[in-house]
Design an enzyme around this catalytic site. Structure first.
Site, short mmCIF file in Angstrom:
data_model
loop_
_atom_site.label_atom_id
_atom_site.label_comp_id
_atom_site.label_asym_id
_atom_site.label_seq_id
_atom_site.Cartn_x
_atom_site.Cartn_y
_atom_site.Cartn_z
CB THR A 70 36.44 41.46 47.38
OG1 THR A 70 35.48 40.90 46.49
CG2 THR A 70 36.27 40.86 48.77
CD GLN A 178 28.63 44.54 38.07
OE1 GLN A 178 28.54 44.75 36.86
NE2 GLN A 178 29.07 43.39 38.56
CB SER A 198 36.76 45.51 40.28
OG SER A 198 37.34 44.26 40.04
CG HIS A 200 37.35 40.88 37.43
ND1 HIS A 200 36.28 40.01 37.29
CD2 HIS A 200 37.31 41.31 38.71
CE1 HIS A 200 35.65 39.92 38.45
NE2 HIS A 200 36.24 40.70 39.33
CB THR A 236 55.96 44.18 46.63
OG1 THR A 236 56.90 44.06 47.69
CG2 THR A 236 56.67 44.56 45.34
CB CYS A 321 29.93 36.19 44.95
SG CYS A 321 30.73 37.46 44.08
C1 LIG Z 1 28.96 45.48 42.85
C2 LIG Z 1 30.19 44.65 43.08
N1 LIG Z 1 31.02 44.98 44.08
C3 LIG Z 1 32.14 44.27 44.33
C4 LIG Z 1 32.47 43.17 43.58
C5 LIG Z 1 33.73 42.41 43.90
O1 LIG Z 1 34.73 42.73 42.98
P1 LIG Z 1 36.00 41.77 42.79
O2 LIG Z 1 35.51 40.56 42.04
O3 LIG Z 1 36.96 42.58 41.99
O4 LIG Z 1 36.52 41.43 44.12
C6 LIG Z 1 31.63 42.78 42.53
C7 LIG Z 1 31.94 41.58 41.74
O5 LIG Z 1 31.06 40.85 41.33
C8 LIG Z 1 30.46 43.54 42.27
O6 LIG Z 1 29.63 43.22 41.29
#
Ligand SMILES: Cc1ncc(COP(=O)(O)O)c(C=O)c1O
Length: 379
Positions: A70, A178, A198, A200, A236, A321
């Site tokens: 994000t 993804q 990302s 996670h 930081t 989300c």
């Molecule tokens: C395609 C895509 N972009 C961005 C994000 C957001 O990533 P984060 O959860 O690390 O903020 C996600 C998370 O579901 C995602 O699937």
């Protein structure tokens, strides 16, 4: 437990958590401090940066550590748009982006930018021609995701990047969240200027990620304060988080051969799902190896998620989300699918840890559940 919601998040790898703990406890100094503890922390941070860069085949000074997808998407799109607003105020993206791209574009619209949203075709793909047809001399950002988070379609970002070379005014941003470590992407060959990742989603830790910023690409910082991360992302640094991200990437790299296995499992599950009455598969077979999206017209997707959860099987409706909202999937809408399909989507998503036994158990429960739920819905 059978966890099939890996596109929402993955279980952190215990080795990644251990690395985080070790770095956190052993290198707690502030990388900006002049004393030995600071210097050691800075060295570790740079080592992590080198490793992430090497994984992506880019230079270390092109990697900015962030808190995840994000933030990366916000920083890339707002940062590039704001840095280039004197050259133009037009942005091109797709109507099937993740909320962190769509909402960012909407916020820029409120500030006077104009955004063109391109729809996907019924296979879930954006056409290179439609993107190029939307680009204008005042286009300053083009943002297209690599792998769609709801349906797993792989967008032709390499071709778009090559074609955008004729438009030096337009910075090319790719949301690679993804696709990272699951679908190969050469940032250099695709001529990508900005790319988001990302941790996670790859068995790393939440709140860690990176933005690749090609050398020479100017973006305005969104926050002000210190001069960390090349003045682009101040504050930081999360040294242990960066080290854990590098570790997660390395582990995924080592498990690369698992992706073939996932691909064949995906083909198998799609074949089996298609045999179940009332199930319509929305994902393309040639998409990413870890995402299957299907619609179950007549059945409320929340009910399916709950019923499976009672059996300790975890799937999702749309993306994490937006899965609590009962609105239609904007991705399936973008593909032009019928309303009943856009409001009845279920997503199952694998990780390198997913086994055939787990998928067989899911299929068995699913085969039993769907006729039961259809009967209730029709009564
Ligand atoms: C395609 C895509 N972009 C961005 C994000 C957001 O990533 P984060 O959860 O690390 O903020 C996600 C998370 O579901 C995602 O699937």
């Amino acid at each position: 437990m059978i966890y099939l919601d890996n596109s929402a998040t993955t279980r952190p790898d215990p080795a990644v958590v251990e690395t985080y703990m070790k770095a956190s406890l052993g290198f707690f100094g502030n990388p900006s401090s002049l004393h030995t503890l600071g210097v050691e922390a800075e060295r570790l941070l740079n080592e992590a940066r080198n490793r992430v860069a090497a994984y992506l085949g880019v230079s270390s000074n092109e990697i900015i550590f962030t808190s995840g997808g994000t933030e990366g998407n916000n920083l890339a799109i707002k940062g590039a748009a704001k840095a280039r607003k004197h050259r133009g105020k037009h942005i091109v993206t797709t109507s099937a982006e993740h909320a962190s791209v769509l909402a960012t574009c909407q916020s820029l619209e409120a500030e006077g930018f104009e955004v063109t949203y391109i729809d996907l075709d019924p296979r879930g793909l954006v056409s290179v021609e439609s993107v190029m047809a939307a680009v204008r001399p005042d286009t300053v950002v083009v943002s297209v995701h690599h792998v769609n988070n709801e349906i797993g379609a792989i967008q032709p970002v390499e071709d778009i990047g090559k074609r955008l070379m004729d438009w030096p005014n337009a910075m090319f941003h790719v949301d690679h969240v993804q696709g990272l470590s699951k679908v190969p992407l050469s940032l250099n060959d695709a001529h990508i200027d900005l790319c988001t990742g990302s941790a996670h989603k790859i068995h790393g830790l939440k709140g860690t990620g990176f933005l690749y910023k090609r050398k020479g690409t100017n973006i305005s910082p969104l926050q002000h304060g210190g001069n960390q991360e090349f003045n682009v992302r101040t504050g930081t640094e999360n040294v242990a988080g960066a080290v854990a991200l590098a570790k997660a990437l390395r582990l995924m790299g080592e498990r690369g051969s698992e992706l073939k296995r996932l691909e064949s499992l995906k083909g198998y599950v799609i074949k089996e799902l298609k045999k179940i009455e009332g199930v319509i598969v929305n994902s393309p077979l040639e998409g990413a190896p870890h995402i299957i999206n299907m619609s179950l017209p007549c059945i409320k997707p929340e009910v399916v998620v709950q019923a499976l959860a009672e059996k300790d099987i975890y799937v999702s409706t749309k993306s994490a989300c937006s899965s609590k909202e009962s609105e239609p999937s904007h991705v399936l809408q973008s593909m032009g699918l019928a309303h009943e399909r856009t409001v009845s989507a279920i997503r199952i998503s694998f990780s390198v840890e997913t086994t055939k036994e787990e998928l067989d158990r899911f299929l068995m429960e699913f085969r039993q559940l769907i006729p039961e739920l259809m009967e209730v819905a029709q009564s």
